[in-house]
Design an enzyme around this catalytic site. Structure first.
Site, PDB file in Angstrom:
ATOM      1  N   GLU A 157      88.813 103.174   5.563  1.00  0.00           N
ATOM      2  CA  GLU A 157      89.431 102.858   4.270  1.00  0.00           C
ATOM      3  C   GLU A 157      89.744 104.075   3.389  1.00  0.00           C
ATOM      4  OE1 GLU A 157      86.886  99.835   2.544  1.00  0.00           O
ATOM      5  OE2 GLU A 157      86.999  98.622   4.339  1.00  0.00           O
ATOM      6  N   GLU A 262      87.206  93.093  11.944  1.00  0.00           N
ATOM      7  CA  GLU A 262      86.825  92.392  10.714  1.00  0.00           C
ATOM      8  C   GLU A 262      87.664  91.129  10.501  1.00  0.00           C
ATOM      9  OE1 GLU A 262      86.035  94.974   7.401  1.00  0.00           O
ATOM     10  OE2 GLU A 262      85.577  96.671   8.706  1.00  0.00           O
TER      11      GLU A 262
HETATM   12  O1  G3I Z   1      70.613  96.160   0.956  1.00  0.00           O
HETATM   13  C1  G3I Z   1      70.540  95.227  -0.122  1.00  0.00           C
HETATM   14  C2  G3I Z   1      69.189  94.532  -0.095  1.00  0.00           C
HETATM   15  O2  G3I Z   1      68.188  95.480  -0.341  1.00  0.00           O
HETATM   16  C3  G3I Z   1      69.197  93.430  -1.156  1.00  0.00           C
HETATM   17  O3  G3I Z   1      68.014  92.705  -1.053  1.00  0.00           O
HETATM   18  C4  G3I Z   1      70.372  92.482  -0.951  1.00  0.00           C
HETATM   19  C5  G3I Z   1      70.461  91.412  -2.027  1.00  0.00           C
HETATM   20  O4  G3I Z   1      71.787  90.949  -2.175  1.00  0.00           O
HETATM   21  O5  G3I Z   1      71.566  93.223  -0.985  1.00  0.00           O
HETATM   22  C6  G3I Z   1      71.632  94.186   0.051  1.00  0.00           C
HETATM   23  O6  G3I Z   1      72.843  94.831  -0.009  1.00  0.00           O
HETATM   24  C7  G3I Z   1      73.964  94.087   0.420  1.00  0.00           C
HETATM   25  C8  G3I Z   1      74.561  94.779   1.642  1.00  0.00           C
HETATM   26  O7  G3I Z   1      75.750  94.121   1.992  1.00  0.00           O
HETATM   27  C9  G3I Z   1      73.621  94.804   2.824  1.00  0.00           C
HETATM   28  O8  G3I Z   1      73.261  93.532   3.219  1.00  0.00           O
HETATM   29  C10 G3I Z   1      74.966  94.056  -0.734  1.00  0.00           C
HETATM   30  O9  G3I Z   1      74.462  93.286  -1.807  1.00  0.00           O
HETATM   31  C11 G3I Z   1      76.285  93.474  -0.267  1.00  0.00           C
HETATM   32  O10 G3I Z   1      77.265  93.636  -1.288  1.00  0.00           O
HETATM   33  C12 G3I Z   1      76.731  94.210   0.971  1.00  0.00           C
HETATM   34  O11 G3I Z   1      77.959  93.666   1.355  1.00  0.00           O
HETATM   35  C13 G3I Z   1      78.580  94.210   2.502  1.00  0.00           C
HETATM   36  C14 G3I Z   1      79.832  94.987   2.097  1.00  0.00           C
HETATM   37  O12 G3I Z   1      80.499  95.433   3.250  1.00  0.00           O
HETATM   38  C15 G3I Z   1      79.518  96.178   1.218  1.00  0.00           C
HETATM   39  O13 G3I Z   1      80.671  96.918   0.967  1.00  0.00           O
HETATM   40  C16 G3I Z   1      78.948  93.044   3.404  1.00  0.00           C
HETATM   41  O14 G3I Z   1      77.747  92.438   3.901  1.00  0.00           O
HETATM   42  C17 G3I Z   1      79.812  93.533   4.559  1.00  0.00           C
HETATM   43  O15 G3I Z   1      80.321  92.425   5.248  1.00  0.00           O
HETATM   44  C18 G3I Z   1      80.978  94.360   4.031  1.00  0.00           C
HETATM   45  O16 G3I Z   1      81.712  94.845   5.118  1.00  0.00           O
HETATM   46  C19 G3I Z   1      82.877  95.621   4.775  1.00  0.00           C
HETATM   47  C20 G3I Z   1      83.109  96.563   5.945  1.00  0.00           C
HETATM   48  O17 G3I Z   1      81.970  97.331   6.192  1.00  0.00           O
HETATM   49  C21 G3I Z   1      84.316  97.464   5.683  1.00  0.00           C
HETATM   50  N1  G3I Z   1      85.493  96.685   5.368  1.00  0.00           N
HETATM   51  C22 G3I Z   1      85.334  95.695   4.310  1.00  0.00           C
HETATM   52  C23 G3I Z   1      84.155  94.778   4.579  1.00  0.00           C
HETATM   53  C24 G3I Z   1      84.022  93.771   3.479  1.00  0.00           C
HETATM   54  O18 G3I Z   1      83.742  94.396   2.263  1.00  0.00           O
END
Ligand code: G3I
Length: 369
Positions: A157, A262
């Site tokens: 990205e 994705e």
């Molecule tokens: O690590 C914390 C954890 O400590 C906490 O307890 C929990 C509570 O919500 O949150 C955890 O962090 C989360 C993280 O995923 C790991 O699970 C974040 O809140 C959450 O926002 C995060 O979202 C991820 C996102 O990337 C972050 O940018 C999604 O799961 C994941 O599907 C998404 O994937 C991205 C690709 O890598 C790149 N392209 C876009 C795609 C969607 O955004």
């Protein structure tokens, strides 16, 4: 001869149909001559904590990618202090089931540890320091999984829809050159791994132009790049098939394969069209969350038809497509429930919230046949 055929047909009727259909009717079986079919795994799936989900992964998919645990904020939370437990488990799982295992992602402006761009006084690091940090992160991670992770999303990205470079700290400090550098470091660490550039909304003409230019630039300098990962966070109207197809054709014309990465098809209304920029949020309102208690049949049929259109397109271009990877296994896991509007109920994947197989799976299997 007739006797032999007769005996064979008796044996066939003795094989329980459930076993037969399990062998013949999985996604990975159906698409094995076309492209890898993959899924992104969360931690519970990586650790096989839920048997039903673990069975789906093992039986249905030929490729896996970690949804989060290989991002830099998890792998190197403090400079020089790496945490590999989850990633090790993920890579071991791929080996156990003989999967095409993908590393996501080495260089991304998001989910990056705070220390990466600053010195001990909180000031931006110099060009040399940032290069050294990128090299150290990439070399340590790629070397650890050398020969086991088969392909890496090296840079994620970095380019905007209008074709300009994202004004990330990587870009501000190193300029466009941070991309070739990242690929060079990855290539040095594992010369046999496939290396990809991965991005969302890659059907926008401006983005196509800059990504193609970047791919050609790497190739002309002898720097390895094998594929463009076209994230497919799609919805019921955007992008059009023609837009997506045009991009597949343009990327492959630049001399690389395309990974459909994705993939998830949201059935919910979109406030603006597709995006995967996690910072683009919209406030919740009831009108934006119409299927809280279940998806009506007619909506599911439209959703299946749109998935089928895309899979037909992937099959049409199977010589160009290396892999199709869904962004998750079950609807419960999907990030789409919270994006771009938090707290909705979406149905974007092939397995429902209770790990039941949706009818779409059989339909996509039939399509491949
Ligand atoms: O690590 C914390 C954890 O400590 C906490 O307890 C929990 C509570 O919500 O949150 C955890 O962090 C989360 C993280 O995923 C790991 O699970 C974040 O809140 C959450 O926002 C995060 O979202 C991820 C996102 O990337 C972050 O940018 C999604 O799961 C994941 O599907 C998404 O994937 C991205 C690709 O890598 C790149 N392209 C876009 C795609 C969607 O955004």
């Amino acid at each position: 001869m007739n006797k032999i055929l007769f005996s064979l047909s008796i044996v066939a009727t003795m094989i329980p149909s459930a076993i037969f259909s399990q062998q013949a009717n999985t996604l990975k079986e159906a698409y094995k001559d076309d492209f890898f079919i993959g899924a992104a795994l969360d931690l519970s799936q990586i650790y096989e904590a839920d048997k039903q989900a673990a069975d789906i992964v093992k039986n249905q998919f030929s490729s896996i990618v970690a949804e989060n645990c290989m991002k830099s904020m998890f792998l190197q939370p403090k400079e020089g202090q790496f945490f590999f437990d989850d990633a090790d488990k993920f890579v071991a799982l791929g080996e156990k089931y003989n999967m095409f295992t993908i590393g996501h992602t080495l260089i991304w402006h998001s989910q990056l540890p705070d220390w990466f761009f600053v010195d001990k006084n909180g000031k931006d690091v110099s060009v040399e320091v940032l290069k050294q940090r990128m090299k150290s992160h990439i070399s340590t991670v790629v070397t650890r999984y050398k020969g086991r992770v088969k392909g890496w999303d090296v840079v994620n990205e970095a380019i905007m829809e209008n074709g300009s470079y994202r004004k990330s700290k990587f870009y501000e400090i190193l300029g466009e050159e941070f991309i070739p550098l990242a690929f060079k470091y990855a290539q040095e660490a594992d010369p046999d791994a496939e290396l990809y550039y991965n991005d969302y909304n890659e059907w926008h003409p401006g983005k196509i132009e800059t990504v193609v230019k970047m791919v050609k630039n790497l190739k002309s300098r002898g720097i390895r790049i094998d594929g463009v990962g076209m994230q497919a966070h799609i919805d019921m109207t955007s992008p059009t098939l023609a837009e997506y197809e045009n991009a597949i054709v343009k990327y492959t014309a630049a001399g690389v394969k395309v990974n459909i990465t994705e993939l998830d098809l949201s059935v919910l209304p979109s406030p603006w069209g597709t995006s995967a920029n996690i910072s683009d949020k919209v406030e919740y309102n009831e009108k934006m969350n119409p299927y809280k208690t279940g998806l009506p049949k007619d909506a599911e049929e439209k959703w299946e038809n749109r998935y089928a259109d895309f899979f037909r397109l992937f099959l049409k271009h199977k010589s160009k497509v290396r892999r199709v990877t869904l962004w998750g296994v079950t609807d419960a896991q999907s990030w789409k429930n919270d994006f771009p509007v938090k707290g909705r109920t979406d149905y974007p994947l092939f397995f429902d919230r209770n790990c039941n197989t949706k009818p779409i799976v059989e339909k996509m299997i039939q399509l491949a046949k």
